[in-house]
Design an enzyme around this catalytic site. Sequence first.
Site, PDB file in Angstrom:
ATOM      1  CG  HIS A  72      82.000  36.068  32.226  1.00 31.28           C
ATOM      2  ND1 HIS A  72      82.307  35.015  33.059  1.00 31.28           N
ATOM      3  CD2 HIS A  72      81.078  36.818  32.888  1.00 31.28           C
ATOM      4  CE1 HIS A  72      81.610  35.127  34.185  1.00 31.28           C
ATOM      5  NE2 HIS A  72      80.852  36.211  34.102  1.00 31.28           N
ATOM      6  CB  CYS A  73      82.079  30.841  29.693  1.00 29.79           C
ATOM      7  SG  CYS A  73      83.253  30.714  28.342  1.00 29.79           S
ATOM      8  CG  LEU A  74      86.706  28.467  33.649  1.00 25.62           C
ATOM      9  CD1 LEU A  74      86.659  29.190  34.993  1.00 25.62           C
ATOM     10  CD2 LEU A  74      86.779  26.967  33.844  1.00 25.62           C
TER      11      LEU A  74
END
Length: 142
Positions: free
Chosen positions: A91-93
Amino acid sequence: LSRIAPGLYLGNSTAAEDTRLLQSLGITHVLNVTEELPMVEWAPSMRITLADMAHANLLDTFEDALGFIDLALGDQRDVKAFTNARGILVHCLMGRSRSASIIIAYIMRKYKLNYRAAHTYVHSKRPIIWPNLGFVNQLNLW
């Protein structure tokens, strides 16, 4: 949260915070591809510090990131050490550029695909992906 392949999930910060959901999906590891988001404490995790900027060096992250995904999915030669590993959230933002680029690189390597084919596949599983142009150029180079 999108299932890309067996045990391999791509998501955003909201997904990363939903411990119950992640555990119900069999996610045992979390790869955080941000500079800013907190790490999960309930699972083995790794941070790849990467800004979502065209000039950020994506290529230098592959050895650590892809190795951690391999470990989580049990793709190592010593399978006995990883028998309880079942899944990973990358995941990222927003789950659109940084984490998507890592997943695309993983799919390229695992299935021996070029960038376009890997992007098309990942996009079919998560239509909102949008790697920044610098990441696209680096993935094409790789």
